[in-house]
Write a protein that holds these residues in place. Structure first.
Motif, PDB file in Angstrom:
ATOM      1  N   TYR B 146      44.746   1.133 -21.101  1.00  0.00           N
ATOM      2  CA  TYR B 146      44.549   2.499 -21.018  1.00  0.00           C
ATOM      3  C   TYR B 146      43.276   2.878 -20.597  1.00  0.00           C
ATOM      4  O   TYR B 146      42.205   2.425 -21.088  1.00  0.00           O
ATOM      5  CB  TYR B 146      44.939   3.247 -22.430  1.00  0.00           C
ATOM      6  N   PRO B 147      43.037   3.855 -19.558  1.00  0.00           N
ATOM      7  CA  PRO B 147      41.774   4.253 -19.077  1.00  0.00           C
ATOM      8  C   PRO B 147      41.081   4.746 -20.203  1.00  0.00           C
ATOM      9  O   PRO B 147      39.503   4.446 -20.287  1.00  0.00           O
ATOM     10  CB  PRO B 147      41.923   5.443 -18.246  1.00  0.00           C
ATOM     11  N   GLU B 148      41.380   5.496 -21.462  1.00  0.00           N
ATOM     12  CA  GLU B 148      40.509   5.396 -22.690  1.00  0.00           C
ATOM     13  C   GLU B 148      39.868   4.436 -23.292  1.00  0.00           C
ATOM     14  O   GLU B 148      38.981   4.492 -23.885  1.00  0.00           O
ATOM     15  CB  GLU B 148      41.330   6.579 -23.463  1.00  0.00           C
ATOM     16  N   GLN B 149      40.776   3.566 -23.305  1.00  0.00           N
ATOM     17  CA  GLN B 149      40.162   2.214 -23.837  1.00  0.00           C
ATOM     18  C   GLN B 149      38.955   1.741 -23.042  1.00  0.00           C
ATOM     19  O   GLN B 149      37.867   1.428 -23.705  1.00  0.00           O
ATOM     20  CB  GLN B 149      41.058   0.915 -23.804  1.00  0.00           C
ATOM     21  N   LEU B 150      39.328   1.634 -21.632  1.00  0.00           N
ATOM     22  CA  LEU B 150      37.944   1.135 -21.113  1.00  0.00           C
ATOM     23  C   LEU B 150      36.878   2.039 -21.165  1.00  0.00           C
ATOM     24  O   LEU B 150      35.609   1.789 -21.387  1.00  0.00           O
ATOM     25  CB  LEU B 150      38.377   1.266 -19.623  1.00  0.00           C
ATOM     26  N   ALA B 151      37.105   3.380 -21.219  1.00  0.00           N
ATOM     27  CA  ALA B 151      36.073   4.500 -21.319  1.00  0.00           C
ATOM     28  C   ALA B 151      35.203   4.341 -22.773  1.00  0.00           C
ATOM     29  O   ALA B 151      33.882   4.368 -22.717  1.00  0.00           O
ATOM     30  CB  ALA B 151      36.614   5.923 -21.192  1.00  0.00           C
ATOM     31  N   VAL B 152      35.924   4.233 -23.439  1.00  0.00           N
ATOM     32  CA  VAL B 152      35.378   4.015 -24.986  1.00  0.00           C
ATOM     33  C   VAL B 152      34.328   2.838 -25.405  1.00  0.00           C
ATOM     34  O   VAL B 152      33.491   2.725 -25.576  1.00  0.00           O
ATOM     35  CB  VAL B 152      36.268   3.976 -26.124  1.00  0.00           C
ATOM     36  N   ILE B 153      34.925   1.678 -24.447  1.00  0.00           N
ATOM     37  CA  ILE B 153      34.271   0.471 -24.290  1.00  0.00           C
ATOM     38  C   ILE B 153      32.724   0.773 -23.495  1.00  0.00           C
ATOM     39  O   ILE B 153      31.801   0.360 -24.040  1.00  0.00           O
ATOM     40  CB  ILE B 153      34.838  -0.489 -23.874  1.00  0.00           C
TER      41      ILE B 153
END
Lengths: 377, 298
Positions: B146-153
């Motif tokens: 999910y884009p949010e997973q990449l963003a939080v990383i």
């Protein structure tokens, strides 16, 4: 006071009709704070119960019913102390509650000993009433789903329609108990689980567990975790879309809001309310009007409503605040026009459950609504 | 285990680890300057996630919502220090106990929880994706992310870099370290200690805001969710030794990965094993991964 007058006063007291009682106090212990699943259950049941008692009051029901509501925060010690308070300080004549089956099992013996009737709900552990039914008389009744009934219906259907069944359950007492019942039920049917995974109650991500389901080729995931939405979250990322079936909690409108109609389509759960039935439809519309966005669980609210109807009918029939008289009235209550599948004469000395195995069916999410699952032709 | 499964677990572990890192970072910065821990850190994360939901629900675009929530939480951090911690600290001199901050911060967390319950109810909430209209993952190498997973990383790594620069290369960062070393000496050197203390609490709350905004769409959002993040954030900060931003990032990543892989191998005890691992580590190395001699990370 001379002896003659004393005898007269005593005779008057004895002869006073029971209807002299003006108000009957009814205690409620529900899980109204804590994890979302607990509060959704507790508040929904209470919403239905309050509506039934409101109807009773509006129809001029006598004696009046005074509700005393406490929040057990899903904590067994607190639940026990609240029940003691209800019996000893508040002098209630009937108790209703609560969400956690463990809490009910903790306070039910106290109520049985005190001779105060309990209508359990929305707790679902199988043995809540059966543990007491041989104690004549038993003061423990229930108006809720029964775990065994929904699991039996689900396993019958699951074994017939799917190749591999998997189970995700929580590590709480509830989840472990459900896991045991499911494993035993499948064994009796000559089947078994292709994968069994657990998850702690506060967990946020079920990707590892769902990977195991996918690798085992599971096409029906049995979801018995209190956070009902969690199994759906990793599905898109894993490109894995099995059918999900589980606890009646999956019929909550809150689950629908969090998961979305698309992901929830085809999800199956134990049910006792057919929203296609006119009475259920009218109740649903009324609850939406009454509680707005706070109304989120038709079947739980409907069972709360039916429990409220039983309490009102028993109080009206007994015309007394005496718990023992009320117990007898509850057991013999008749003519209930229930919203759920609860029969008009729900209880007998040998059965203290509102719902029977035949009343529990499987519901399925279809186009944003839970409807009765039609068997495959 | 297949490569695809390994990568999938890696991504979900890194994403959760990144959220724990950001929470731990907030605990670390406040602890650094004041020797106090904000037990409401997880609840601040929760309120940030719910505020994001509410503001987006009101029709505000994400680019407006994120800075607004970060600013509001910064204000919350200021209020926590100014309105709760400091007044009780003053009472401490009159026999109120020097550990009053434990009660104060935990109490502030409870207040935040109750306000959230009043405003949004006790149920779980749906948090729509931040960066796309649909909740569809991006696919590469057989893995869905999910884009949010990449963003939080990405954000957690960026925040570590920014913190490193801020603490060791700027005047304000050095002032915070001076306050941490000796508040009286820092005062004599002309550093405004009070302002520094407020600054670190505001920064800690802003970190909670960032993690709350990003975590909302990938976890379940409800008023009681904060405690788990506070506990896991504390575990991560302890692994990092409360010492430097890089050690905390390492701790967070290790904790997230441990949680993800341990749930794969044994889901019954999947959440327990990483916490036991932290306890075992602290027995062997009480100062965390980075020993006391390397406490500044230089």
């Amino acid at each position: 006071m001379d002896t003659r007058r004393r005898i007269l006063v005593m005779a008057l007291c004895v002869a006073l009709p029971a209807s002299a009682v003006d108000t009957v106090k009814v205690g409620v212990v529900e899980g109204l704070s804590g994890p979302p699943a607990i509060t959704d259950f507790g508040e929904s049941y209470l919403q239905g119960l309050k509506l039934a008692l409101k109807d009773y009051a509006e129809h001029g029901g006598k004696p009046k019913i005074e509700l005393i509501v406490y929040d057990d925060e899903a904590n067994p010690q607190r639940a026990v102390s609240l029940v003691q308070r209800l019996i000893q300080s508040d002098n209630v004549s009937i108790v209703l509650g609560t969400v956690s089956s463990g809490n009910v099992m903790a306070f039910a013996p106290i109520l049985q000993r005190a001779g105060v009737p309990l209508i359990a709900g929305p707790s679902i552990a199988t043995n809540i009433t059966t543990d007491f039914i041989n104690q004549k008389p038993s003061f423990i009744f229930r108006c809720s789903m029964v775990e065994k009934f929904q699991i039996e219906a689900m396993l019958d259907w699951g074994v017939k329609n799917f190749k591999k069944l998997g189970l995700i359950h929580s590590t709480t007492g509830y989840g472990s108990f459900a896991a045991k019942s499911i494993a035993e039920g499948l064994k009796q049917r000559g089947s078994g689980l292709a994968a069994v995974e657990a998850a702690a109650p506060g967990v946020n991500d079920l990707t590892p567990q769902m990977l195991k389901m996918r690798d085992a080729g599971v096409d029906l995931v049995l979801d018995f975790h209190e956070s009902f939405e969690l199994v759906f979250r990793p599905m898109a990322a894993l490109d894995y879309h099995p059918v999900v079936a589980g606890n009646w909690g999956l019929s909550s409108l809150k689950v629908e809001q969090v998961v979305g109609d698309k992901a929830l389509e085809g999800t199956v759960m134990g049910q006792a309310l057919d929203l296609a039935a006119p009475a259920a439809k009218a109740f649903d519309a009324r609850m939406r009007k009454e509680y707005g966005k706070d109304y989120r669980w038709p079947v739980v609210a409907a069972l709360g409503y039916d429990a409220g109807q039983i309490v009102a009918a028993a109080v009206s029939k007994a015309q007394s605040a005496d718990p023992k008289a009320l117990r007898d009235a509850i057991e013999n209550v008749d003519g209930i026009k229930a919203i759920t599948a609860t029969p008009a004469h729900p209880f007998s000395p040998g059965d203290h459950e509102c719902l029977k195995q035949k009343d529990v069916f499987l519901g399925v999410w279809k186009n944003g609504q839970v409807v009765r699952l039609e068997p495959k032709r | 285990m297949s490569w695809a499964n390994f990568l999938q677990l890696l991504v979900s572990g890194l994403a959760m680890g990144a959220i724990y890192t950001l929470t731990a970072k907030g605990l670390f910065i406040a602890h650094l300057a004041t020797n106090r821990l904000n037990f409401a850190q997880g609840d601040f994360l929760m309120i940030a996630a719910l505020l994001t939901l509410a503001l987006r629900g009101a029709g505000l675009p994400v680019v407006v919502v994120i800075p607004l929530v970060v600013a509001l939480l910064g204000l919350g951090g200021w209020l926590l220090e100014r309105g709760f911690i400091r007044p009780l600290d003053r009472l401490g001199f009159r026999g109120g106990g020097e550990y009053s901050w434990i009660l104060t911060t935990a109490g502030a967390g409870l207040i935040v929880q109750n306000v959230a319950e009043l405003a949004w109810g006790k149920s779980g909430q749906y948090s729509p994706p931040l960066f796309s209209g649909t909740n569809e993952p991006v696919r590469f190498l057989g893995v869905g992310v999910y884009p949010e997973q990449l963003a939080v990383i990405a954000v957690s790594f960026a925040v570590v870099a920014a913190f490193y620069y801020f603490l060791f290369r700027t005047h304000w960062g050095k002032s915070i370290y001076a306050v941490a070393f000796n508040p009286d000496a820092a005062l004599l050197l002309g550093i405004d200690v009070r302002r520094m203390v407020i600054l670190v609490f505001a920064l800690a709350s802003m970190l909670a805001a960032v993690s709350g905004v990003l975590a909302g769409p990938i976890v379940s959002v409800y008023p009681q969710m904060g405690l788990v993040f506070t506990v896991k954030g504390l575990a991560v900060a302890a692994v990092g030794g409360f010492s430097n931003p890089v050690a905390i990032l390492v701790g967070g990543v290790l904790f997230g990965l441990a949680e993800s892989f341990s749930n794969y191998f044994n889901s019954q005890f999947g959440d327990l094993l990483p916490l036991l691992g932290v306890l075992a580590l602290l027995i062997v190395r009480p100062a965390g991964l980075v020993g006391a001699r390397k406490a500044t990370g230089r």
